[in-house]
Scaffold this motif. Structure first.
Motif, mmCIF file in Angstrom:
data_model
loop_
_atom_site.group_PDB
_atom_site.id
_atom_site.type_symbol
_atom_site.label_atom_id
_atom_site.label_comp_id
_atom_site.label_asym_id
_atom_site.label_seq_id
_atom_site.Cartn_x
_atom_site.Cartn_y
_atom_site.Cartn_z
ATOM 1 N N ARG A 99 0.832 -1.206 0.000
ATOM 2 C CA ARG A 99 0.000 0.000 0.000
ATOM 3 C C ARG A 99 0.866 1.254 0.000
ATOM 4 O O ARG A 99 0.506 2.264 -0.625
ATOM 5 C CB ARG A 99 -0.943 -0.024 1.203
ATOM 6 C CG ARG A 99 -1.996 -1.141 1.100
ATOM 7 C CD ARG A 99 -3.060 -1.025 2.185
ATOM 8 N NE ARG A 99 -4.047 -2.083 2.038
ATOM 9 C CZ ARG A 99 -4.113 -3.170 2.794
ATOM 10 N NH1 ARG A 99 -3.255 -3.328 3.784
ATOM 11 N NH2 ARG A 99 -5.035 -4.084 2.578
ATOM 12 N N GLN A 157 0.472 3.860 -3.023
ATOM 13 C CA GLN A 157 -0.292 4.995 -2.503
ATOM 14 C C GLN A 157 -0.266 6.229 -3.427
ATOM 15 O O GLN A 157 -1.311 6.869 -3.626
ATOM 16 C CB GLN A 157 0.221 5.353 -1.109
ATOM 17 C CG GLN A 157 -0.635 6.345 -0.346
ATOM 18 C CD GLN A 157 -0.294 7.793 -0.684
ATOM 19 O OE1 GLN A 157 0.876 8.077 -1.025
ATOM 20 N NE2 GLN A 157 -1.286 8.687 -0.622
ATOM 21 N N TYR A 178 -0.479 6.353 -6.461
ATOM 22 C CA TYR A 178 -1.290 6.115 -7.650
ATOM 23 C C TYR A 178 -2.716 5.684 -7.288
ATOM 24 O O TYR A 178 -3.488 5.267 -8.157
ATOM 25 C CB TYR A 178 -0.640 5.012 -8.505
ATOM 26 C CG TYR A 178 0.861 5.159 -8.601
ATOM 27 C CD1 TYR A 178 1.426 6.067 -9.490
ATOM 28 C CD2 TYR A 178 1.702 4.412 -7.771
ATOM 29 C CE1 TYR A 178 2.802 6.220 -9.560
ATOM 30 C CE2 TYR A 178 3.061 4.557 -7.840
ATOM 31 C CZ TYR A 178 3.626 5.458 -8.722
ATOM 32 O OH TYR A 178 4.976 5.613 -8.798
ATOM 33 N N GLU A 179 -3.048 5.819 -5.997
ATOM 34 C CA GLU A 179 -4.318 5.274 -5.523
ATOM 35 C C GLU A 179 -5.517 5.913 -6.208
ATOM 36 O O GLU A 179 -6.479 5.224 -6.580
ATOM 37 C CB GLU A 179 -4.432 5.463 -4.005
ATOM 38 C CG GLU A 179 -5.702 4.865 -3.423
ATOM 39 C CD GLU A 179 -5.741 4.971 -1.897
ATOM 40 O OE1 GLU A 179 -6.789 4.627 -1.323
ATOM 41 O OE2 GLU A 179 -4.731 5.385 -1.306
ATOM 42 N N GLN A 199 -8.228 3.699 -8.275
ATOM 43 C CA GLN A 199 -9.614 3.613 -7.831
ATOM 44 C C GLN A 199 -10.572 4.114 -8.896
ATOM 45 O O GLN A 199 -11.680 3.589 -9.057
ATOM 46 C CB GLN A 199 -9.810 4.407 -6.532
ATOM 47 C CG GLN A 199 -9.156 3.762 -5.312
ATOM 48 C CD GLN A 199 -9.935 2.555 -4.812
ATOM 49 O OE1 GLN A 199 -10.528 1.810 -5.585
ATOM 50 N NE2 GLN A 199 -9.922 2.357 -3.503
ATOM 51 N N LEU A 259 -8.412 -1.569 -2.751
ATOM 52 C CA LEU A 259 -7.231 -1.176 -1.987
ATOM 53 C C LEU A 259 -7.505 -1.161 -0.494
ATOM 54 O O LEU A 259 -6.608 -1.363 0.318
ATOM 55 C CB LEU A 259 -6.743 0.191 -2.439
ATOM 56 C CG LEU A 259 -6.088 0.204 -3.828
ATOM 57 C CD1 LEU A 259 -5.664 1.610 -4.182
ATOM 58 C CD2 LEU A 259 -4.895 -0.733 -3.864
#
Length: 908
Positions: A49, A53, A55-56, A60, A177
């Motif tokens: 993660r 992170q 590119y979260e 999403q 995620l």
């Protein structure tokens, strides 16, 4: 909350799945339980993660468009995967994760050795969904920079098109995620000679009672991805015996090259048609597969590898979608270990799975185990031999589990004692005395002392002392058995050498070949059979006696004393028979039937208590339907002498022939001692202990401590002695004894509902020496839970145990039967057979056993009476049906199954 970025696999357990994923959690649990798993580390989902992170948001956004998509729309997932891949172009392992990785690589010794880098997603390897093969694996990776690159590859694979579609199909894509994540396992690479996959149940036939193992040369990924041809083996889930194998030609194998890349290489020509797994190696893999099932609570799919004669477990995950009928995984059998080392040891179930020994049965078995330990301490080990072991027993839920541990002696003590045992054998041979003849006076004197005890005149305290005496004799006589067996090799060495010279055979093959030549001398068993025949002849002289005995054989439902009562009611016509019958019981009545191949227990009556058993032995000889045992023996002896003379006349080494002739009478006495020993040590030791136990039981019934004699078996030895020696007001009074029996009955009823596994703990990691299985490339159909249709002429292969060729009707006999229902000319087919059944052997046509050894009582008796015998068929009792007409070739070790009628018996 503090992030954990890298963890040692050995620290992980199944409840850590959210942090380390399914694969790593299972591997950690296996390591914690003592399984042979290569050491390694896990880069956690926290690290994943942290890496993704940045590119979260983009990820999403892409995933939100997939929430209502079906897995059947591959182009949609391919497009989404391409978008995420573009977003992750600059993905790299964060510096904090790199530092944690390098630290852990150093601590675990993995910094500069080849490792495997594999995904361990949270959703992966679950009981409902496995997602197997959806993520990346890198093998042969070496050094921190390369490992970092492999981690990034695994992370990216979490968002591949196939992985996205698989998670969507499993309903795992929502809030991916937040609830999911990718951990990565880094393990020392096993340079496998052979590897594969084992399934706890056959995935195609889950109700067949079989495990399935695939095996190939090289790395197991060749099996997983189908690139390398693989053998298939089916293994029985209860016995862990190979029941079928399909060996294929294996031209290529998967290995790693110098750069760590997977490559296909040719299999050496001498291995292409050879089986990867010998039977014993397959058995060990099956045992480990079952052990993972016990650990995780359901059938497992296990990846394994073999390197340097050592087994490694590389992965274990639940087999999804498998629900065998009538089988709920490993079954309930709770175990609380007192020490961690006990849980990591290998404990085998002692006896059949349905066997639940009563408290006094446990005490008798403990005395037998103690005898073997006593003998090990006395005799040590022979020079050059492996260190001897003794049996340790643990009673769990009423079942006995045993394991072998080395004896507690220093090396010098072992050597000195073992050499003394060997010297004793040499000294006895020089004196012309067999080991049994040396020990017999002491043994016989003790049996006579116990036989002379008058239980009717003894008080309760004397009965307690007598019971203790009988237990002591039982343990001591079994100690003598093991002690005097230690010097046997030295005793027989010159004779065996002479036979090797004469026959041209060597080692075990020569010992097996000479054994049938040594039978023929009278012994306690042949005397017993001759007395049975003589008693039958007396019965035949009185028609009313013979008729009543035959009616008993045809109609009896239990072998009680009723037949004897009816015979006594006949009056004077039965007097001669009853007189001889009483003499017979006085002479042989304390025999118990104990010995290798028979299931006997202190709970089973002796011949004196169960005279109907003796009556049943007479039936085949009534009216001359079966030959006299002495006549059958004489014929077998004549053939034996002819074979010996033919063998000796063909040998030009006069010295070897002279040694053989000189030692033959002595070695024949040694063979006869097998049955003499069985009578006095196996049968009388248990039978006289049973007599002492029942005397105590009847006395406690008289005193009101027990309601019936059989309740005594619910008490332990010390409790019985205490009850017999108790005084008014003692703690263990009659009321307390009855209450104790009642509690134990209830406890045993609860234990009966449990499912005892065939073993507990962890099997041995080291594999036995490789023994090639018979046959090369071939095909075979897997076993099923259905009875197979067989063609006339189907042939089973076993081991020869007694020469000759005879045909007859097959009678299948369960090991639980007290006496087989067989008649003259029948072929007895059973798992095994021992002294309890051998009195009937002279009337049979042949014997076929699933198990057995060449020197056991059944094989010896078969040779003594000239009936063919085949042992070690493994599947005789499942392939042969009741009433089949079979031809048994005891010389070739084969059993031919014919149709059930119309075939005449072979001559000879």
């Amino acid at each position: 909350m503090k992030l954990l970025l890298a963890l040692d696999l050995a620290e992980l357990r199944v409840w850590d799945v959210d942090r380390v994923g399914g694969k790593a959690a299972h591997l950690g649990a296996l390591l914690g339980a003592g399984f042979p798993v290569p050491n390694g580390i896990c880069i956690t989902t926290d690290a994943f993660r942290a890496g993704v992170q940045p590119y979260e948001g983009e990820i999403q956004s892409v995933l939100s468009g997939l929430r209502n998509q079906k897995a059947e729309s591959p182009h949609t997932f391919a497009a989404a995967a391409a978008q995420i891949e573009e977003a992750l172009r600059s993905l790299s392992v964060p510096e904090a994760v790199r530092e944690a990785l390098e630290r852990m690589l150093s601590e675990t010794g993995l910094s500069d050795v080849p490792v495997s880098v594999r995904s361990s997603a949270v959703e992966e390897d679950g009981a409902e969904v496995s997602l197997a093969g959806q993520f990346e694996t890198k093998l042969g990776v070496c050094g921190a920079p390369a490992i970092v690159g492999a981690i990034e590859t695994c992370w990216r694979s979490y968002f591949s098109a196939n992985a996205l579609a698989a998670r969507a199909g499993a309903g795992r894509l929502e809030d991916d995620l937040a609830i999911g994540g990718m951990a990565v396992v880094i393990q020392r690479m096993v340079d496998a000679e052979g590897a594969g996959v084992a399934f706890g149940v056959d995935p195609l036939q889950p109700d067949s009672g079989s495990m399935l193992i695939n095996a190939t040369w090289g790395l197991g990924i060749g099996v997983v991805d189908g690139r390398a041809p693989a053998d298939t083996l089916w293994v029985d889930r209860q016995r862990f015996a190979v029941t079928k194998r399909q060996t294929v030609r294996k031209g290529v194998q998967i290995c790693t090259d110098a750069a760590g890349e997977l490559v296909e290489t040719p299999v050496p020509s001498e291995k292409q048609d050879a089986a990867v797994l010998p039977d014993e190696w397959a058995k060990r893999i099956a045992q480990y597969t079952f052990a993972t099932e016990r650990l995780f609570g359901g059938p497992q799919d296990v990846e394994w590898a073999v390197a340097d004669q050592r087994l490694w477990i590389l992965q274990s995950r639940p087999i999804t979608g498998i629900h065998p009928q009538g089988e709920d995984g490993p079954g309930e059998f709770p175990v609380e270990w007192e020490r961690a080392d006990e849980a990591r040891a290998f404990w085998q179930l002692d006896g059949a799975g349905d066997e639940l020994p009563l408290p006094l049965e446990h005490d008798v078995r403990d005395a037998g185990s103690a005898a073997r330990a006593d003998a090990a301490l006395i005799t040590g080990r022979r020079s050059g031999a492996a260190r001897p072991t003794v049996t340790r027993t643990k009673v769990i839920n009423g079942r006995r589990y045993t394991r072998q541990v080395p004896i507690d002696l220093r090396e010098g003590d072992e050597l000195a004692r073992s050499r003394t045992a060997a010297h004793l054998g040499e000294r006895l041979r020089a004196q012309g005395v067999t080991p049994w003849e040396y020990a017999a006076p002491e043994v016989i004197a003790a049996t006579r002392r116990l036989a002379d005890f008058d239980a009717d005149e003894a008080d309760a305290a004397a009965l307690a002392t007598h019971l203790e005496d009988a237990f002591g004799v039982y343990r001591h006589h079994w100690t003598l058995h093991w002690v005097y067996g230690q010097g046997r090799d030295a005793f027989a060495s010159p004779f065996n050498q002479a036979f090797e010279t004469i026959s041209g055979l060597r080692g075990a093959e020569a010992r097996d070949a000479v054994m049938p030549l040594l039978e023929g001398l009278d012994n306690e068993f042949t005397k017993f059979l001759d007395d049975v025949y003589a008693l039958a002849c007396v019965a035949t002289q009185a028609a009313v006696v013979a008729r009543l005995i035959e009616e008993f054989a045809a109609n009896e439902s239990s072998m009680g004393g009723d037949i004897v009562k009816r015979l006594r009611n006949l009056g004077s016509e039965a007097a001669p028979f009853l007189r001889d019958f009483d003499v017979f019981l006085q002479k042989w009545g304390e025999r118990s039937g104990a010995g290798y191949g028979s299931r006997t227990s202190i709970t089973q009556p002796t011949l004196k208590e169960e005279p109907g058993f003796v009556i049943a032995l007479l039936v085949p000889y009534i009216a001359g339907r079966a030959e006299a045992p002495a006549t059958v023996r004489a014929r077998a002896h004549q053939e034996r002498e002819r074979r010996i003379e033919t063998l000796l006349q063909g040998c030009e080494d006069a010295e070897a022939v002279a040694v053989f002739r000189r030692l033959l009478p002595l070695m024949r006495r040694v063979r006869a001692d097998l049955e003499n020993h069985n009578h006095y040590i196996d049968q009388l030791a248990l039978g006289q202990l049973r007599t002492a136990v029942m005397a105590a039981a009847h006395r406690l019934v008289e005193e009101g401590a027990l309601s019936e004699p059989e309740e005594l078996f619910w008490l332990h030895r010390d409790e019985i002695v205490a009850a017999l020696r108790s005084q008014p007001g003692d703690e263990l009074d009659a009321t307390a004894t009855k209450a104790l029996v009642a509690r134990r009955r209830d406890q045993y009823e609860a234990w009966k509902a449990l499912h005892p596994p065939p073993f507990l703990g962890v099997p041995e990691i080291r594999l036995p020496a490789r023994v090639e299985p018979e046959g090369e490339v071939g095909s075979g159909e897997p076993p099923t839970n259905k009875t197979p249709e067989r063609d006339s002429g189907s042939v089973l292969q076993g081991e020869p145990a007694s020469a000759g060729r005879r045909s007859g009707r097959a009678r299948l006999v369960s090991m639980s039967e007290r006496l087989p229902n067989v008649g003259p000319g029948d072929v007895l087919v059973a798992q095994n057979a021992g002294p309890l059944w051998t009195p009937l052997f002279p009337i049979l046509a042949a014997v076929v056993l699933d198990q057995g050894v060449l020197f056991q009582h059944a094989a010896t008796t078969a040779r003594e009476y000239g009936l063919p015998a085949v042992i070690q068929t493994r599947v005789g009792t499942t392939r042969i049906r009741e009433g089949d007409w079979v031809t048994v070739d005891g010389s070739a070790g084969t059993v031919e199954i014919h149709s059930s009628a119309g075939i005449k018996e072979d001559a000879g």
